[in-house]
Design an enzyme around this catalytic site. Structure first.
Site: not given
Ligand code: LLP
Length: 405
Positions: A266, A335
């Site tokens: 996977e 921020c």
């Protein structure tokens, strides 16, 4: 294949600044041919394996379509990822449903569709699948995800195989479930094991340990015919040495030789990471004491890996320069002090308007993006041969309000 030609950064035949000029910045650019090539490399290292691309790394529809056409199957960890794959045209029998917290709604959807497998992570989930399967009159194929109590050699946030992790079923519990499994009576068939000990694995030894634990169970329960070894194949972000997929294959293959077991892998990062860049534009050059900050128009909302894992991504200016290189920080507009794309990187002196490519952003870039600070999601561009196209348009401020009532 990134490189400078006539002073401009090209990706194969594509002038990246030209694409950025048309779609704006920040933007992601993916090389679909490159992703398919990585799929093929992995397939040659593990010729007997079925490769299930891990959608969590990059689930853009164009990426899914390209990999599907190249022969990939898919690993989904939510109803949303299954939905994406189906919308991209993938047949449900090529999709495996994994994940530690599948809801009834998601399981119901997957069972009705008839996905190939469900990887089960707890006895509670097994009970739930039993109830839903009876109600629907279906008989799904299941694999138990093991927790082999192996400490993967990687960042703690992405290690998943140790006993303290929330993932998988401890070996003794798995044996108990398998002992009690009666394929005649149970409304499901447990046919395989799944083990994924982590991502960006730095050594093959831990994978071998996990494999040995799985094989010990397979020896006890011969009706287990499929082994999903998960993903985790690492990529080199800044030229650091990492084990190759061939090294993993050389360690794993001898243990599987002579066994009648179907192998599944996977991979996510290995296929997608190197095949994506994020293009950002320098907004301001700030100097503070001895530090130079290039404040750019992309940040942790577009690539959270540096903030979340302390990950280091290479940075290349789109315009080649012979100017002296100095140490600088590439930071975003968000921020938060964690909002950095790269600290302490040697770059030629840059000015407002200069463009930078942040490399290896094809995996866990856009998919982990957010609209924090009310920042619209950027566009995604795909390169295919000599052509390129917009695969996802830029969100607008209006889009950000659409679901609010
Ligand atoms: N299979 C399972 C069960 C997984 O949990 C994962 C990744 C994969 C496959 C694919 O792993 P890969 O081949 O990509 O290493 N956001 C993190 C990575 C999280 C990985 C989560 N699980 C990062 O940016 O480093």
């Amino acid at each position: 294949m990134l490189g400078y030609r006539d002073g401009k950064l090209y990706w194969r035949t594509h002038d990246l600044a030209q694409i950025a000029a048309q779609v704006g910045t920040p933007c992601y650019i993916y090389d679909l041919d490159g992703m398919c090539a990585k799929l093929r490399t992995l397939q040659s290292a593990f010729p007997q394996a079925e490769i299930h691309y891990s959608l969590k790394a990059n689930a853009n529809l164009a990426v899914i379509r390209a990999l599907s056409a190249a022969g990939a199957h898919f690993d989904a960890v939510s109803g949303g990822e299954i939905f994406r794959a189906v919308r991209a045209g993938v047949a449900p029998e090529r999709i495996v449903f994994a994940g530690v917290g599948k809801t009834r709604h998601e399981l119901d959807y997957a069972l009705q569709l008839g996905v190939a497998w469900i990887n089960v992570e707890s006895s509670g989930e097994l009970t739930r699948i039993g109830q839903l399967s009876r109600a629907l009159g279906v008989r799904p194929r299941l694999a138990l995800r093991l927790n082999p109590d192996v400490h993967a050699d990687t960042h703690p946030h992405i290690a998943t195989g140790h006993a303290a992790a929330k993932f998988g079923i401890p070996l003794d519990q798995a044996a108990h479930i398998l002992d009690a499994h009666d394929p005649e009576r149970d409304p499901y068939c447990i046919e395989g094991l799944h083990v994924h000990i982590g991502s960006q694995l730095q050594s093959v030894e831990r994978t071998v340990e996990a494999l040995q634990a799985a094989l010990a169970l397979i020896d006890r329960f011969p009706f287990l015919r499929t082994l999903d070894l998960g993903g985790g194949f690492p990529v080199s972000y800044i030229g650091e040495p990492v084990p190759s997929v061939e090294a993993f294959a050389a360690a794993v293959q001898p243990l599987l030789a002579g066994r009648q077991i179907s192998l599944i892998l996977e991979p996510g990062r290995y296929i997608a990471a190197e095949n994506g860049v994020l293009i950002v534009e320098v907004q301001y050059v700030k100097r503070a004491s001895s530090d130079t900050f290039y404040v750019v128009d992309g940040g942790m909302t577009e690539l959270v890996r540096p903030a979340l894992y302390g990950a280091t991504h290479d940075v290349l200016p789109l315009r080649q320069s012979d100017a002296e290189r100095t140490l600088a920080h590439v930071v975003g507009p968000i921020c938060e002090s964690a909002d950095v794309l790269r600290t302490h990187v040697l770059l030629p002196l840059l000015a407002e308007g200069d463009l930078l490519a942040i490399l290896h952003v094809g995996a866990y870039g856009a998919v982990m993006g957010s609209t924090y600070n009310a920042r619209p999601l950027p566009p995604e561009v795909v390169l295919e041969g000599d052509s390129w196209r917009l695969a996802r348009r830029r969100q607008t401020w209006e889009d950000l309000l659409r679901e609010e009532i």
